[in-house]
Write an enzyme that holds these catalytic residues in place. Structure first.
Site, short mmCIF file in Angstrom:
data_model
loop_
_atom_site.label_atom_id
_atom_site.label_comp_id
_atom_site.label_asym_id
_atom_site.label_seq_id
_atom_site.Cartn_x
_atom_site.Cartn_y
_atom_site.Cartn_z
N ASP A 88 0.83 -1.21 0.00
CA ASP A 88 0.00 0.00 0.00
C ASP A 88 0.86 1.26 0.00
OD1 ASP A 88 -2.76 0.02 -0.10
OD2 ASP A 88 -3.01 -0.44 2.03
N GLU A 187 -14.10 -1.83 -1.29
CA GLU A 187 -14.23 -1.94 0.17
C GLU A 187 -15.59 -1.42 0.63
OE1 GLU A 187 -10.95 -0.67 2.63
OE2 GLU A 187 -12.15 -0.87 4.45
O1 KIV Z 1 -4.89 -1.58 4.30
C1 KIV Z 1 -5.56 -2.59 4.08
O2 KIV Z 1 -5.52 -3.59 4.82
C2 KIV Z 1 -6.45 -2.59 2.93
C3 KIV Z 1 -7.43 -3.70 2.81
C4 KIV Z 1 -8.56 -3.41 3.72
C5 KIV Z 1 -7.88 -3.92 1.43
O3 KIV Z 1 -6.39 -1.70 2.14
#
Ligand code: KIV
Length: 295
Positions: A88, A187
Site C-alpha cells: 500500500d 471496500e
Molecule cells: O490496508 C488494508 O488492509 C487494505 C485492505 C482493507 C484492502 O487496504
C-alpha cells in the site's frame, strides 16, 4: 540477460488473467512468518496500511509513514515465495502529483522487491495510475470506502447503499480499469453494486465487505484469525488465535510462578558430571596451569 532461474512468484498480469477463471484469494500480511504460511494458500498478499492500526496502535491509517510500509513490505517479500506481494502507498505519498507518486512508488518497488503497489481513489487517481503503469509500476486500485479519506467521509461507512451513489462509484471502477489498474479493491460496497461493477469492468474486483459477487476476496489476516479485539460486520473469524495466545501465555505465567517451568527437559545438562558442588567457588583462570610451550 540474467543468469538467474526465473522467479515462480505470481505477477500482476497473472492476477488479472484469473478474472472469470477462478476466485482470487488474498489476505493482508505484515510479517515474514505469517507471509510464509499465507503464501501456501493465497494468490496475493497485501501489505496494507491497516498495519498502522492493527500493529502499531494508530487510530486511523492516516499517520502511517512510507518507511513503515517499506520495512513491513521487505519482511513479507522475504517470507512469501509464490504469492504476488502488493504494498500500500500510505496517505500523503501519491496524491499530490503523478511524479511524486512515481518517485515514492518506485522507492517502494526498489526497496521491498514487491510486485505491485496499491493506492486509494477512483477518478481522482486515474491519471496517476496511468502514469505509474506506463512507467513500469503495476497498480491495484481501491474504491468504495477509502480509509485514508476518513476525515472527509466522516467515519468507516459502507458505500453505495443508496442507488443515487451507484453511478459515481461504478464510474470510479470503469476509470481505474481504463487507466490500467490490474485489479481493484471494492471496500464496504453494497453487494448488488459490487456485483454490477464486477460484471461491468475487465479487471478483477477484490471484495472486502462487498459480498460474494466479486472476482476475489481479501480480509485483514488478524481479523479472520480471531486476533482483533473488534471486527467489522463483514468479517468471519476462521480461527480463535487471540484466545489461543491468551491461554498459552496464561499457562506460561502460571508455570513460571509455580516453579514448574523450566523443567529438566528444558535445561542444558553438563557433558561430563559437574566437578563443582553447589555454592563452591569456580576455579579461576589465573589458577590454571600455563601450557607447556611445544618444541
Ligand atoms: O490496508 C488494508 O488492509 C487494505 C485492505 C482493507 C484492502 O487496504
Amino acid at each position: 540477460m540474467s543468469s538467474q532461474a526465473p522467479s515462480k512468484r505470481l505477477m500482476a498480469p497473472e492476477i488479472t488473467a484469473k478474472k472469470g477463471v477462478e476466485p482470487i484469494v488474498s489476505l493482508t500480511s505484515y510479517h515474514a512468518h505469517t507471509a510464509a504460511i499465507a503464501d501456501r494458500y493465497c494468490d496475493f498478499l497485501l501489505v496494507g496500511d491497516s498495519l498502522g492500526m492493527v500493529m502499531h496502535g494508530y487510530e486511523t491509517t492516516v499517520p502511517v509513514p512510507l518507511e513503515l510500509m517499506i520495512m513491513h513490505g521487505r519482511a513479507v517479500v522475504r517470507g512469501a515465495r509464490r504469492a504476488l506481494v502488493v504494498v500500500d502507498m500510505p496517505f500523503g505519498t501519491y496524491e499530490e502529483s503523478p511524479s511524486v507518486a512515481f518517485r515514492n512508488a518506485a522507492r517502494v518497488m526498489k526497496e521491498t522487491d514487491c510486485g505491485a503497489v496499491k493506492l486509494e481513489g477512483g477518478r481522482r487517481m486515474a491519471d496517476t495510475i496511468r502514469f505509474l503503469v506506463e512507467r513500469g509500476i503495476p497498480v491495484m486500485a481501491h474504491i468504495g470506502l477509502t480509509p485514508q479519506s476518513i476525515n472527509v467521509i466522516g467515519g468507516f461507512k459502507a458505500q453505495g447503499r443508496e442507488e443515487a451513489q451507484w453511478v459515481e462509484i461504478e464510474e470510479d471502477a470503469r476509470l481505474v480499469a481504463a487507466a490500467g489498474a490490474f485489479a481493484v479493491v471494492l471496500e464496504a460496497i453494497a453487494e448488488p453494486l459490487a456485483r454490477r461493477i464486477t460484471a461491468a469492468i475487465p479487471i478483477p474486483t477484490i471484495g472486502i465487505g462487498a459480498g460474494g459477487g466479486c472476482d476475489g476476496q481479501i480480509l485483514v489476516m488478524e481479523d479472520m484469525l480471531g486476533l482483533s479485539p473488534r471486527v467489522p460486520k463483514f468479517v468471519k473469524e476462521f480461527g480463535k488465535v487471540g484466545a489461543a495466545i491468551g491461554d498459552a501465555i496464561k499457562g506460561y505465567a502460571e508455570e513460571v510462578r509455580a516453579g514448574t517451568f523450566p523443567a529438566t527437559e528444558h535445561s542444558y545438562t553438563m557433558k561430563a558430571p559437574a566437578a563443582v558442588a553447589d555454592g563452591a567457588a569456580l576455579p579461576s583462570k589465573a589458577s590454571k596451569k600455563p601450557k607447556t610451550p611445544s618444541t
